[in-house]
Design a protein around this motif. Structure first.
Motif, PDB file in Angstrom:
ATOM      1  N   GLY A 116      26.807  61.081  51.078  1.00  9.59           N
ATOM      2  CA  GLY A 116      26.818  62.525  51.234  1.00  9.59           C
ATOM      3  C   GLY A 116      25.775  63.266  50.425  1.00  9.59           C
ATOM      4  O   GLY A 116      25.712  64.498  50.478  1.00  9.59           O
ATOM      5  N   PHE A 117      24.908  62.524  49.698  1.00  9.08           N
ATOM      6  CA  PHE A 117      23.920  63.182  48.843  1.00  9.08           C
ATOM      7  C   PHE A 117      22.596  62.436  48.896  1.00  9.08           C
ATOM      8  O   PHE A 117      22.537  61.236  49.148  1.00  9.08           O
ATOM      9  CB  PHE A 117      24.410  63.248  47.384  1.00  9.08           C
ATOM     10  CG  PHE A 117      25.662  64.044  47.206  1.00  9.08           C
ATOM     11  CD1 PHE A 117      25.622  65.422  47.103  1.00  9.08           C
ATOM     12  CD2 PHE A 117      26.900  63.416  47.156  1.00  9.08           C
ATOM     13  CE1 PHE A 117      26.781  66.167  46.950  1.00  9.08           C
ATOM     14  CE2 PHE A 117      28.069  64.147  47.008  1.00  9.08           C
ATOM     15  CZ  PHE A 117      28.008  65.530  46.900  1.00  9.08           C
ATOM     16  N   TRP A 118      21.524  63.176  48.617  1.00  9.82           N
ATOM     17  CA  TRP A 118      20.216  62.581  48.448  1.00  9.82           C
ATOM     18  C   TRP A 118      20.042  62.130  47.003  1.00  9.82           C
ATOM     19  O   TRP A 118      20.464  62.814  46.075  1.00  9.82           O
ATOM     20  CB  TRP A 118      19.114  63.579  48.779  1.00  9.82           C
ATOM     21  CG  TRP A 118      18.939  63.856  50.235  1.00  9.82           C
ATOM     22  CD1 TRP A 118      19.340  64.967  50.922  1.00  9.82           C
ATOM     23  CD2 TRP A 118      18.312  62.997  51.191  1.00  9.82           C
ATOM     24  NE1 TRP A 118      18.999  64.848  52.252  1.00  9.82           N
ATOM     25  CE2 TRP A 118      18.365  63.659  52.442  1.00  9.82           C
ATOM     26  CE3 TRP A 118      17.708  61.737  51.114  1.00  9.82           C
ATOM     27  CZ2 TRP A 118      17.842  63.100  53.596  1.00  9.82           C
ATOM     28  CZ3 TRP A 118      17.184  61.182  52.269  1.00  9.82           C
ATOM     29  CH2 TRP A 118      17.245  61.849  53.493  1.00  9.82           C
ATOM     30  N   ARG A 119      19.427  60.992  46.821  1.00 11.58           N
ATOM     31  CA  ARG A 119      19.073  60.520  45.491  1.00 11.58           C
ATOM     32  C   ARG A 119      17.713  59.835  45.564  1.00 11.58           C
ATOM     33  O   ARG A 119      17.269  59.411  46.631  1.00 11.58           O
ATOM     34  CB  ARG A 119      20.118  59.545  44.938  1.00 11.58           C
ATOM     35  CG  ARG A 119      20.278  58.267  45.768  1.00 11.58           C
ATOM     36  CD  ARG A 119      21.303  57.334  45.175  1.00 11.58           C
ATOM     37  NE  ARG A 119      21.491  56.141  45.974  1.00 11.58           N
ATOM     38  CZ  ARG A 119      20.701  55.073  45.923  1.00 11.58           C
ATOM     39  NH1 ARG A 119      19.664  55.073  45.098  1.00 11.58           N
ATOM     40  NH2 ARG A 119      20.931  54.036  46.669  1.00 11.58           N
ATOM     41  N   LYS A 120      17.050  59.742  44.426  1.00  4.22           N
ATOM     42  CA  LYS A 120      15.754  59.086  44.357  1.00  4.22           C
ATOM     43  C   LYS A 120      15.940  57.610  44.013  1.00  4.22           C
ATOM     44  O   LYS A 120      16.672  57.288  43.070  1.00  4.22           O
ATOM     45  CB  LYS A 120      14.877  59.763  43.304  1.00  4.22           C
ATOM     46  CG  LYS A 120      14.548  61.214  43.615  1.00  4.22           C
ATOM     47  CD  LYS A 120      13.731  61.824  42.495  1.00  4.22           C
ATOM     48  CE  LYS A 120      13.374  63.277  42.786  1.00  4.22           C
ATOM     49  NZ  LYS A 120      12.574  63.878  41.698  1.00  4.22           N
TER      50      LYS A 120
ATOM     51  N   LEU B 223      26.133  57.936  56.712  1.00  2.00           N
ATOM     52  CA  LEU B 223      26.515  59.335  56.907  1.00  2.00           C
ATOM     53  C   LEU B 223      27.851  59.638  56.242  1.00  2.00           C
ATOM     54  O   LEU B 223      28.319  60.781  56.293  1.00  2.00           O
ATOM     55  CB  LEU B 223      26.613  59.660  58.401  1.00  2.00           C
ATOM     56  CG  LEU B 223      25.335  59.517  59.231  1.00  2.00           C
ATOM     57  CD1 LEU B 223      25.598  59.942  60.675  1.00  2.00           C
ATOM     58  CD2 LEU B 223      24.203  60.337  58.645  1.00  2.00           C
ATOM     59  N   ALA B 224      28.466  58.636  55.638  1.00  4.60           N
ATOM     60  CA  ALA B 224      29.778  58.818  55.024  1.00  4.60           C
ATOM     61  C   ALA B 224      29.705  59.867  53.922  1.00  4.60           C
ATOM     62  O   ALA B 224      28.773  59.884  53.109  1.00  4.60           O
ATOM     63  CB  ALA B 224      30.278  57.497  54.446  1.00  4.60           C
ATOM     64  N   SER B 225      30.680  60.760  53.897  1.00  6.20           N
ATOM     65  CA  SER B 225      30.687  61.838  52.918  1.00  6.20           C
ATOM     66  C   SER B 225      32.089  62.404  52.807  1.00  6.20           C
ATOM     67  O   SER B 225      32.853  62.414  53.777  1.00  6.20           O
ATOM     68  CB  SER B 225      29.713  62.947  53.340  1.00  6.20           C
ATOM     69  OG  SER B 225      29.894  64.112  52.565  1.00  6.20           O
ATOM     70  N   PHE B 226      32.432  62.880  51.614  1.00  6.75           N
ATOM     71  CA  PHE B 226      33.718  63.559  51.419  1.00  6.75           C
ATOM     72  C   PHE B 226      33.826  64.770  52.335  1.00  6.75           C
ATOM     73  O   PHE B 226      34.900  65.122  52.795  1.00  6.75           O
ATOM     74  CB  PHE B 226      33.841  63.998  49.957  1.00  6.75           C
ATOM     75  CG  PHE B 226      35.083  64.798  49.653  1.00  6.75           C
ATOM     76  CD1 PHE B 226      36.298  64.157  49.424  1.00  6.75           C
ATOM     77  CD2 PHE B 226      35.042  66.181  49.613  1.00  6.75           C
ATOM     78  CE1 PHE B 226      37.444  64.893  49.153  1.00  6.75           C
ATOM     79  CE2 PHE B 226      36.189  66.920  49.341  1.00  6.75           C
ATOM     80  CZ  PHE B 226      37.393  66.267  49.106  1.00  6.75           C
ATOM     81  N   PHE B 227      32.677  65.383  52.632  1.00  3.40           N
ATOM     82  CA  PHE B 227      32.673  66.596  53.448  1.00  3.40           C
ATOM     83  C   PHE B 227      32.480  66.304  54.928  1.00  3.40           C
ATOM     84  O   PHE B 227      32.376  67.225  55.732  1.00  3.40           O
ATOM     85  CB  PHE B 227      31.577  67.548  52.958  1.00  3.40           C
ATOM     86  CG  PHE B 227      31.705  67.900  51.505  1.00  3.40           C
ATOM     87  CD1 PHE B 227      32.656  68.809  51.072  1.00  3.40           C
ATOM     88  CD2 PHE B 227      30.892  67.300  50.557  1.00  3.40           C
ATOM     89  CE1 PHE B 227      32.788  69.127  49.730  1.00  3.40           C
ATOM     90  CE2 PHE B 227      31.023  67.603  49.218  1.00  3.40           C
ATOM     91  CZ  PHE B 227      31.966  68.514  48.796  1.00  3.40           C
ATOM     92  N   GLY B 228      32.420  65.023  55.309  1.00  2.00           N
ATOM     93  CA  GLY B 228      32.314  64.664  56.709  1.00  2.00           C
ATOM     94  C   GLY B 228      30.888  64.375  57.138  1.00  2.00           C
ATOM     95  O   GLY B 228      29.928  64.870  56.535  1.00  2.00           O
ATOM     96  N   PRO B 229      30.725  63.557  58.185  1.00  2.00           N
ATOM     97  CA  PRO B 229      29.373  63.189  58.632  1.00  2.00           C
ATOM     98  C   PRO B 229      28.556  64.355  59.161  1.00  2.00           C
ATOM     99  O   PRO B 229      27.332  64.335  59.101  1.00  2.00           O
ATOM    100  CB  PRO B 229      29.656  62.149  59.736  1.00  2.00           C
ATOM    101  CG  PRO B 229      31.066  62.422  60.181  1.00  2.00           C
ATOM    102  CD  PRO B 229      31.782  62.907  58.972  1.00  2.00           C
ATOM    103  N   GLU B 230      29.223  65.402  59.692  1.00  2.00           N
ATOM    104  CA  GLU B 230      28.469  66.563  60.164  1.00  2.00           C
ATOM    105  C   GLU B 230      27.710  67.218  59.011  1.00  2.00           C
ATOM    106  O   GLU B 230      26.566  67.636  59.161  1.00  2.00           O
ATOM    107  CB  GLU B 230      29.410  67.582  60.826  1.00  2.00           C
ATOM    108  CG  GLU B 230      30.069  67.102  62.109  1.00  2.00           C
ATOM    109  CD  GLU B 230      31.354  66.339  61.832  1.00  2.00           C
ATOM    110  OE1 GLU B 230      31.675  66.099  60.635  1.00  2.00           O
ATOM    111  OE2 GLU B 230      32.041  65.980  62.797  1.00  2.00           O
ATOM    112  N   ASP B 231      28.377  67.307  57.856  1.00  2.00           N
ATOM    113  CA  ASP B 231      27.722  67.862  56.680  1.00  2.00           C
ATOM    114  C   ASP B 231      26.540  66.993  56.267  1.00  2.00           C
ATOM    115  O   ASP B 231      25.484  67.509  55.881  1.00  2.00           O
ATOM    116  CB  ASP B 231      28.723  67.974  55.529  1.00  2.00           C
ATOM    117  CG  ASP B 231      28.104  68.549  54.256  1.00  2.00           C
ATOM    118  OD1 ASP B 231      27.879  69.762  54.224  1.00  2.00           O
ATOM    119  OD2 ASP B 231      27.857  67.769  53.321  1.00  2.00           O
TER     120      ASP B 231
END
Length: 476
Positions: A173-177, A264-272
């Protein structure tokens, strides 16, 4: 005297914010910023306060890069027992077995004295909740001049937005370097990719011509965007081709950065997640947006949302999408068969006889320095002849298994050489040490009886075992 004022009567002024933070954290709360802003303005009435989410400008990371300096203030616990700071000690394991690893402190609430550009700041860092379930690291920056704070935030934000030998990776759910992926990509080379030369030339030119043709797209009044799909059975060069292209694009002037989507997995959902992915791609365009295993990433439940972002209610100019899949038939026709989304498809089939011979010569060169392994040109053709329907990954496994079996039979102990690397087809292999690497001996004996070669005898055994596995695998 009220209960509250009695509790506060013996507490030092310097830990005013700490007291409020811990009191606030112990019960229901809706907005950390509101409670800490109130406390800090009371504690530092003459200073200007700026509240900055860490994801927009991570000023501690900025300082750690050498652009500024800071010192953590670890005051004694206040008279009421409230600590002045809170954090966790974390053990970070080593990237390689045998290294020691490190212990780091991850602050949940802390105070710092910070210096940048000849100016001093007081900085608090807290895990802050904004009234929803979202909890994020937030900086509370105090200074005598708001303009100085703005300059610091601008410098830290600009530094964070630039990659420093890293690749943007989207995961959880987030971008990282990711510096490790960047290092791996910098080792990738088209020389290690065994493909039909015409196809290799075509797919390289497909990419390069896109990034050279911005003016052409504009003159034709068509969106400057493109998408292609690599497909075919696993283990035949899709991943290494993507890495080699990433390396090529980083060498352009100006360089073309890669944004790599892992899940695409995320606490806020794949749409997010999809929204965040395309927002970042638009920010960094022109860029290379990579979706490996596209069929598993874009499920039926998010397909429409994904297609809306691809079609671009907002401009997607400069975004070159690359998707890979082992199962083209699992992709929705709206993705696989619709021009202007993914315009071109490249098949990576199992290697033909010529390509299998070339791959055997690759291993011949790796083994040329090993005195106990005889590997004439004749053996390359023989191995290629019995590996029909094998992918490069299966051929690699046959070589590795055969060589390890030979090493064990000779009593060689390779346990001390514990390194693993990603090979040219993205499959973890054992590094067989420097003695295995050399230059092909031009005097390779082609008159030798193959049945007397231990590599031929052993690799035939391993190929039989692998072929049985292929028969039993419904995916093959």
């Amino acid at each position: 005297m009220s209960k509250h004022s009695s509790r506060r009567s013996g507490h030092s002024t310097d830990s005013e914010a700490a007291w409020h933070y811990f009191k606030h954290s112990g019960g229901k709360r809706t907005n950390t910023n509101a409670i800490l802003a109130t406390a800090l303005k009371k504690q530092y009435p003459t200073l200007h306060l700026s509240i900055v989410p860490a994801y927009t400008a991570d000023i501690l990371a900025f300082a750690s890069s050498g652009q500024a300096s800071f010192t953590e203030v670890e005051d004694d616990t206040g008279d009421d027992g409230v600590p002045a700071s809170l954090g966790q000690k974390l053990f970070v394991p080593p990237p390689r077995r045998g290294d020691g690893g490190v212990v780091i402190r991850a602050p949940t609430f802390a105070k710092f004295l910070y210096q940048h550009g000849g100016h001093e700041f007081i900085v608090y860092l807290a895990r802050a909740q904004d009234g929803t379930y979202d909890v994020q690291d937030t900086y509370y920056i105090l200074s005598t001049d708001e303009a100085r704070t703005d300059a610091l935030v601008r410098a830290a934000g600009a530094w964070a937005s630039v990659l420093h030998n890293e690749i943007w990776v989207f995961d959880g759910g987030f971008w990282r370097k990711d510096a490790g992926l960047y290092a791996s990509v910098m080792k990738a080379s088209w020389d290690a990719v065994i493909l039909d030369e015409e196809m290799k030339t075509a797919l390289i030119e497909d990419h390069l011509s896109f990034f050279r043709s911005r003016a052409t797209y504009r003159n034709l009044k068509v969106p400057w965007k493109r998408g292609i799909i690599y497909y075919g059975p696993p283990g035949n060069g899709k991943t290494i081709s993507i890495k080699a292209m990433m390396h090529t694009l980083y060498k352009l002037t100006p360089e073309v950065p890669t944004l790599y989507v892992r899940t695409l997995a995320s606490f806020f959902g794949p749409e997010d997640s999809i929204k965040k992915i395309f927002a970042r791609a638009r920010q960094f365009a022109p860029c290379y947006l990579v979706f490996e295993d596209l069929d598993s990433l874009v499920s039926d439940s998010v397909r429409s949302y994904f297609l809306n972002e691809v079609d671009g209610l907002q401009s997607n100019d400069g975004i070159f999408m690359i998707g890979s899949t082992n199962h083209l038939d699992r992709l929705d026709p709206g993705i696989a068969k619709r021009p202007s989304r993914f315009d071109r498809k490249y098949l990576f089939p199992n290697p033909n006889l010529k390509e299998r011979i070339a791959y055997c010569h690759f291993w011949q060169s790796k083994l040329a320095g090993n005195k106990s392994i005889e590997f004439p040109d004749k053996l390359c053709e023989a191995i290629a002849g019995i590996t029909d329907a094998f992918s490069f990954a299966y051929m690699q496994e046959a070589f590795v298994a055969a060589l390890l079996a030979i090493a064990r039979s000779e009593g060689r102990d390779d346990d001390d050489d514990d390194d693993s690397v990603d090979d040219e087809y993205g499959v973890a292999t054992v590094d067989l040490a420097d003695e295995w690497v050399g230059v092909v001996d031009p005097a390779s004996r082609d008159d030798v009886d193959l049945e007397h070669l231990k590599l031929w005898v052993e690799i035939k055994k391993q190929i039989r075992i692998l072929r049985e596995g292929i028969k039993e695998d419904p995916e093959e």
